[in-house]
Design a protein around this motif. Structure first.
Motif, PDB file in Angstrom:
ATOM      1  N   MET A 180       0.830  -1.183   0.000  1.00  0.00           N
ATOM      2  CA  MET A 180       0.000   0.000   0.000  1.00  0.00           C
ATOM      3  C   MET A 180       0.876   1.247   0.000  1.00  0.00           C
ATOM      4  O   MET A 180       1.858   1.307   0.711  1.00  0.00           O
ATOM      5  CB  MET A 180      -0.894   0.043   1.224  1.00  0.00           C
ATOM      6  N   ALA A 181       0.474   2.216  -0.748  1.00  0.00           N
ATOM      7  CA  ALA A 181       1.203   3.477  -0.803  1.00  0.00           C
ATOM      8  C   ALA A 181       0.772   4.388   0.344  1.00  0.00           C
ATOM      9  O   ALA A 181      -0.372   4.350   0.785  1.00  0.00           O
ATOM     10  CB  ALA A 181       0.959   4.157  -2.138  1.00  0.00           C
ATOM     11  N   PHE A 182       1.696   5.198   0.786  1.00  0.00           N
ATOM     12  CA  PHE A 182       1.419   6.151   1.857  1.00  0.00           C
ATOM     13  C   PHE A 182       0.390   7.181   1.399  1.00  0.00           C
ATOM     14  O   PHE A 182       0.489   7.720   0.305  1.00  0.00           O
ATOM     15  CB  PHE A 182       2.714   6.868   2.258  1.00  0.00           C
ATOM     16  N   GLN A 183      -0.579   7.422   2.249  1.00  0.00           N
ATOM     17  CA  GLN A 183      -1.550   8.488   2.019  1.00  0.00           C
ATOM     18  C   GLN A 183      -1.623   9.317   3.292  1.00  0.00           C
ATOM     19  O   GLN A 183      -1.963   8.794   4.356  1.00  0.00           O
ATOM     20  CB  GLN A 183      -2.922   7.925   1.670  1.00  0.00           C
ATOM     21  N   ALA A 184      -1.283  10.575   3.173  1.00  0.00           N
ATOM     22  CA  ALA A 184      -1.261  11.451   4.344  1.00  0.00           C
ATOM     23  C   ALA A 184      -2.661  11.610   4.927  1.00  0.00           C
ATOM     24  O   ALA A 184      -3.639  11.726   4.204  1.00  0.00           O
ATOM     25  CB  ALA A 184      -0.691  12.805   3.966  1.00  0.00           C
TER      26      ALA A 184
END
Length: 88
Positions: free
Chosen positions: A1-5
């Protein structure tokens, strides 16, 4: 999963409003390394500016001396630190 702020709105006890935003895990690790001593004790003179620079995004560019009282500075930076660690 990609980082999402993630963001969080925070209002201090005196009614000032702030927006917090978390950082990537690698940046969080850097902040923790820089803001604590060898046994993990938080160093206020280092951690507070890091919270204001990297986690408190609105208003931006705050410094420790922008706060009228130590109480509010401590309240905001502690809340930002808690948000950074827990993501909520």
């Amino acid at each position: 999963m990609a980082f999402q702020a993630k963001k969080k709105e925070f209002e201090s006890e005196v009614g000032n409003k702030y927006t917090f935003q978390n950082v990537m895990n690698s940046k969080q690790a850097e902040i923790m390394d820089e803001g604590t001593n060898a046994v993990g004790k938080v160093l206020n003179t280092k951690m507070m500016p890091l919270m204001l620079k990297h986690v408190v995004v609105t208003p931006s560019g705050l410094t420790m001396d922008d706060f009228e009282t130590w109480t509010e500075l401590e309240e905001v930076t502690n809340a930002a630190f808690s948000f950074l660690r827990k993501g909520q």
